[in-house]
Scaffold this active site. Structure first.
Site, PDB file in Angstrom:
ATOM      1  N   ASP A 475     -17.668  29.405 -25.074  1.00 45.81           N
ATOM      2  CA  ASP A 475     -17.488  28.377 -26.157  1.00 45.81           C
ATOM      3  C   ASP A 475     -18.775  28.098 -27.087  1.00 45.81           C
ATOM      4  OD1 ASP A 475     -16.487  26.318 -27.465  1.00 45.81           O
ATOM      5  OD2 ASP A 475     -15.996  25.000 -25.655  1.00 45.81           O
ATOM      6  N   ASP A 545      -8.272  23.363 -31.199  1.00 44.44           N
ATOM      7  CA  ASP A 545      -8.358  22.263 -30.348  1.00 44.44           C
ATOM      8  C   ASP A 545      -7.197  21.370 -30.433  1.00 44.44           C
ATOM      9  OD1 ASP A 545     -10.574  23.024 -29.022  1.00 44.44           O
ATOM     10  OD2 ASP A 545     -11.984  21.528 -29.733  1.00 44.44           O
TER      11      ASP A 545
HETATM   12  C1  DGJ Z   1     -14.379  22.658 -27.138  1.00 47.14           C
HETATM   13  C2  DGJ Z   1     -13.128  23.525 -26.484  1.00 47.14           C
HETATM   14  O1  DGJ Z   1     -12.638  24.050 -27.835  1.00 47.14           O
HETATM   15  C3  DGJ Z   1     -12.399  22.996 -25.857  1.00 47.14           C
HETATM   16  O2  DGJ Z   1     -11.085  23.583 -25.487  1.00 47.14           O
HETATM   17  C4  DGJ Z   1     -13.174  22.565 -24.562  1.00 47.14           C
HETATM   18  O3  DGJ Z   1     -13.680  23.646 -23.700  1.00 47.14           O
HETATM   19  C5  DGJ Z   1     -14.306  21.618 -24.865  1.00 47.14           C
HETATM   20  N1  DGJ Z   1     -15.193  22.268 -25.866  1.00 47.14           N
HETATM   21  C6  DGJ Z   1     -15.397  21.403 -23.514  1.00 47.14           C
HETATM   22  O4  DGJ Z   1     -16.463  20.835 -24.047  1.00 47.14           O
END
Ligand code: DGJ
Length: 723
Positions: A475, A545
C-alpha cells in the site's frame, strides 16, 4: 537543396499498422505517417514535400521559407524555430538552451534492448527495435529514439536516451517519452480522471486550439489523472472509429498533453512532468526516459483496449503471474478495520475457507502499536499481543484451514510515532528547515537514498523469509510533499522525484527477484498508482477504496479501458456500502466484482445462511469459469449507457455476458442485447437452458433483457462454445 526533400523513408510495420519516419535533406526527422498499414513501399515523401508554407514563422537554418514549425517532427527540440511545445530542453554550461537535433544514424536490431532501472515491456512474438540517433553538433548532445514494433500485437513502444558526449556538463530540463505530430485536429481527447474513491472515470472532450491535457505533480501517478491519453476521431464508439493512444510505463510525476497549433495540427506528448525536474548529465552520462506504449486502432475503443490487454498480459506483467489464475481472496479491512484479534481473524478465515475462498489477507493493523492510523508505520514487527502469538504462527494456522496467507504492508511510509522515525528523522522527505507536512498522519520515506532502499529491501525480505507469506498487499497512502532529499547535492534536488521512483523500482525489482512466488497486489489508497509501471512488478492493483458496485462500474470501465481486467482487484463488500451507503443486491455485487479479480471484503460472520449459500455459489461458478473471467477477451457491449452496462468475456471455451440495469422502470418492453466479437458460424450453447445459438444470431438478433423490478438488477448468460 530542397530542405524538405525526404532522403530516406523508414516504415515501421506491425500486422495491421504502420509508423513511417522520414529523414529530410535538412537533417530533421519527421513523422510521415501513422495509421493503418499501407501497401509495401508506399511512397510517403509527398506528405512533407507538398506542405504549403504558412506565414509569420521563422525560417530554419538560414533557408528561407523552410519552416520547421509546420512539419510533423519526431522529437522537437527547444532552440529551433519550431516554437510549439518542445519534447526536449537542455542547457549547457554556457547557459544556452539552444540545440538543433539532426539525424545521424539509424540501427535496426531484432528484439529489444533493456531499459536499466525502469520498468519496461519484454519481448513476445516478432519484435524489432529501431534506434534513431539525433545529434546537436554544438553541444555534443546525442538523443536516441528507441522505437520497438511488437508486430503481432499492433503495439509500438518508445523510450528516449539522452547522452552527453561533450566534455562539459549539461542540464536536462525536459525529455518527453513521446511526441507525435498529427496533421489534424478532428479529435476528441480521452483521459481517465477522478479522485480518491472515484478513480479513472472516462472523460471525453473535443479538442480546441491551445494546450489541453493531464498531469501529476504528486510524486505518484495519482488518483486524479492516469498516465493514459487518447485522441479519438469524433465518430468513435466501442466498435468504430480511429484512436491514437499512449500509456506511460511510469508511476510518478507525468504529463500528457495535446496541443492544437495555429495551423490545425495536433502535437501529442507524453513523458515525465518537466515541473520540478532537472537532471545533471556529466560528460559521458546518459538519461533514459520511461518507456511509452502507443498504438493506433481503427475499430473503436474495444479494439484499442483489447490490444493493450493482450500486450500487457504477454509483455508487461511478471511472467510467472501473467497467465496464472488468481486466487479468490477475503480481506479483513472492511470486516474489522483496525479492530481485530486472533480469534476474530481465525473465525473469519474458517468461514471463508468453508465458502471456498482461497486466500486470506491480513490488512493494516498487525504490527507495532497500530490500532488506528496514528502510529507504527516503519516498525514492521508483529504485534504479538493483538495476533495472540507470532505472525508466523498465525500464517500457519490460516494455511492449515486450506487458505493461502497474505499480508498488508506500506513500506514507503513512516509514522512520526515510530521507532524508525525516531532513529532516522533524515530518512523522510523534508528540507529540515520547514516542518514536513503530514498526510494520513504519516511521512514519506526518501526512497531516492540508497540507505533507505537497502533498509526496505532488508525488512521486506526478512518478513517474507521468516514467515510463510503467499501474497503481499503493497500500500501507499499519501503523496509526496517536501520534495527535498538529504542524500542529494544542492544542484541535484531537481532529480528527487524521479530518483524516488528509481528507488522504488529498485526495491520492488529486488524483492520480486528474491521472492518470485509471492503474488503482490499494489495499492495507493485504492487506485492512486494504478499504472503500467507498477504492473511490471505487481500483477494486480487494488482498483479503488470505493467498493460500491455502482461506483465500481464506472471506475472499472475506465481502468479496463487500458489495463487488463485481471489486474483490477475487485471485492464484494457489505451493504449498506461503507463509502456511499448504497444497497445493491449480492448477485450484482458479485457480477461487478467478477469483472475484475474477485475477492470478498466484508464480515462473513454476520451474513445470513441464504447470503452464505449465495456466496458459495458465486465462488463455485467463478472457479468453474475462472480462466474465461480472468483472461477472456473483455468487450464492452453497446447498450443505452444512460441506464445500462453490459460486457462480455470470451475465451477458454466459453462466452460470459453480463448486463446491469441501473434503475428499474415500469411498463417497459424488454430489449435485446447484441453480443459482439463472436464467430458468426459457430454454435454457442446456453449452459442453463441448453439452447444453442449461432454466433450470427447472438450478434445480430441478440439476447432478451428481462424487465427488471428492482434497481441495480443484473443478468448473466454463460455459453459454451461448440463448433
Ligand atoms: C488504503 C487501502 O486502499 C485500503 O484497502 C486499506 O488497505 C487501508 N489503506 C489500510 O490502511
Amino acid at each position: 537543396m530542397n530542405p524538405k526533400q525526404v532522403l530516406q523513408q523508414y516504415d515501421l510495420r506491425t500486422t495491421n499498422c504502420q509508423l513511417s519516419i522520414g529523414v529530410l535533406a535538412s537533417g530533421h526527422l519527421c513523422l510521415l505517417y501513422f495509421g493503418r498499414k499501407l501497401p509495401v513501399q508506399t511512397d510517403l515523401r509527398s506528405v512533407i514535400e507538398d506542405l504549403p508554407k504558412a506565414s509569420y514563422l521563422a525560417d530554419t537554418d538560414g533557408i528561407s521559407d523552410f519552416r520547421l514549425e509546420q512539419l510533423p517532427l519526431m522529437y522537437p527540440a527547444f532552440g529551433t524555430p519550431d516554437l510549439r511545445a518542445p519534447a526536449i530542453r537542455v542547457r549547457d554550461d554556457s547557459g544556452s538552451p539552444i540545440i538543433n537535433l539532426k539525424f545521424n544514424e539509424k540501427r535496426l536490431v531484432a528484439g529489444k534492448p533493456a531499459l536499466p532501472g525502469l520498468p519496461a515491456t519484454h519481448v513476445a512474438g516478432e519484435v524489432k527495435t529501431w534506434e534513431f540517433d539525433l545529434v546537436d553538433s554544438v553541444t555534443g548532445l546525442t538523443v536516441t529514439l528507441v522505437i520497438s514494433t511488437f508486430v503481432d500485437y499492433d503495439i509500438f513502444t518508445q523510450s528516449v536516451r539522452v547522452k552527453n558526449t561533450a566534455t562539459t556538463p549539461l542540464r536536462l530540463d525536459e525529455a518527453q517519452s513521446l511526441s507525435l505530430d498529427l496533421l489534424s485536429v478532428r479529435f476528441d481527447l480521452v483521459t481517465l480522471n477522478g479522485a480518491w474513491s472515484r478513480e479513472n472515470h472516462i472523460q471525453r472532450t473535443q479538442l480546441r486550439p491551445g494546450v489541453q491535457g493531464i498531469d501529476s505533480k504528486r510524486g505518484a501517478s495519482g488518483h486524479g489523472q492516469n498516465p493514459f491519453v487518447a485522441l479519438a476521431t469524433p465518430d468513435t464508439d466501442w466498435q468504430h472509429g480511429e484512436i491514437y493512444s499512449a500509456n506511460l510505463i511510469y508511476s510518478g510525476n507525468f504529463v500528457a498533453t495535446a496541443t492544437v497549433d495555429m495551423h490545425q495540427n495536433t502535437r501529442l506528448q507524453v513523458g515525465i512532468n518537466p515541473f520540478e525536474f532537472e537532471w545533471k548529465l556529466s560528460p559521458g552520462q546518459s538519461f533514459s526516459t520511461p518507456e511509452v506504449v502507443f498504438s493506433y486502432a481503427d475499430k473503436g475503443f474495444n479494439q484499442m483496449s483489447q490490444r493493450y490487454h493482450r500486450f500487457y498480459l504477454d509483455c508487461l506483467l511478471p511472467k510467472q503471474f501473467a497467465k496464472q489464475s488468481r486466487p479468490i481472496l477475503i480481506n479483513n479491512w472492511e470486516a474489522t478495520y483496525f479492530d481485530f484479534n486472533r480469534q476474530k481473524l481465525l473465525a473469519l478465515a474458517k468461514q471463508a475457507s468453508e465458502l471456498g475462498i482461497e486466500l486470506f489477507v491480513l490488512d493494516d493493523g498487525w504490527f507495532g502499536k497500530r490500532d488506528d492510523d496514528s502510529s507504527s508505520l516503519g516498525d514492521w514487527v508483529a504485534n504479538e499481543t493483538k495476533l495472540g502469538g507470532s505472525l508466523s504462527a498465525l500464517a500457519t494456522d490460516i494455511q492449515a484451514l486450506g487458505l493461502q496467507f497474505g499480508l498488508w504492508v506500506e513500506p514507503e511510509m513512516v509514522s512520526p510515532n515510530s521507532d524508525l522515525y525516531r532513529q532516522h528523522p533524515d530518512w523522510v522527505m523534508s528540507d529540515s528547515r520547514h516542518r514536513p507536512q503530514l498526510a494520513r498522519r504519516q511521512y514519506v520515506l526518501d526512497l531516492s537514498q540508497s540507505v533507505v532502499q537497502d533498509y526496505l529491501i532488508k525488512t521486506i525480505d526478512q518478513l517474507l523469509t521468516e514467515n510463510s507469506i503467499d501474497y503481499l498487499k503493497w500500500d501507499m497512502n499519501r503523496n509526496i510533499t517536501d520534495a527535498y532529499s538529504h542524500g542529494l547535492a544542492v544542484d541535484q534536488q531537481g532529480e528527487v522525484y524521479h530518483r524516488y521512483l528509481l528507488g522504488l523500482y529498485h526495491v520492488l525489482g529486488t524483492i520480486t527477484t528474491r521472492h518470485p512466488q509471492v503474488l503482490i497486489e499494489s495499492c495507493a489508497g485504492g487506485g492512486g498508482r494504478f499504472d503500467a509501471g507498477m504492473l511490471a512488478y505487481t500483477p494486480q492493483i487494488w482498483t479503488s477504496d470505493d467498493t460500491d458496485a455502482y461506483e465500481r462500474l464506472q471506475i472499472q470501465r475506465g481502468t479496463a479501458l487500458i489495463y487488463p481486467p485481471v489486474t483490477m482487484g475487485s471485492h464484494v463488500s457489505a451493504v449498506p456500502n461503507h463509502q456511499v451507503g448504497r444497497m445493491i443486491d449480492l448477485a450484482t455485487r458479485g457480477a461487478v466484482a467478477e469483472q475484475g479479480n474477485l475477492g470478498y471484503e466484508l464480515d462473513l460472520l454476520t451474513l445470513t445462511t441464504t447470503e452464505k449459500q449465495q456466496i458459495q455459489r458465486q465462488v463455485t461458478t467463478y472457479k468453474a469459469y475462472r480462466e474465461t473471467l480472468q483472461f477472456g477477451r473483455y468487450t464492452v457491449l453497446p447498450v443505452d449507457e444512460a441506464n445500462e452496462w453490459a460486457w462480455s468475456k470470451v475465451g477458454y471455451g466459453f462466452v460470459i455476458v453480463d448486463h446491469i440495469t441501473i434503475l428499474a422502470r415500469p411498463n417497459t418492453v424488454p430489449k435485446r442485447l447484441k453480443v459482439v466479437g463472436l464467430t458468426p458460424t459457430k454454435q454457442y450453447q446456453d449452459v442453463r437452458t441448453q439452447r444453442c445459438y449461432s454466433g450470427a444470431f447472438l450478434m445480430s438478433v441478440g439476447l432478451v433483457i428481462d424487465r427488471q423490478n428492482c434497481d441495480f438488477a443484473s443478468q448473466r448468460w454463460i455459453f459454451k462454445e461448440l463448433h
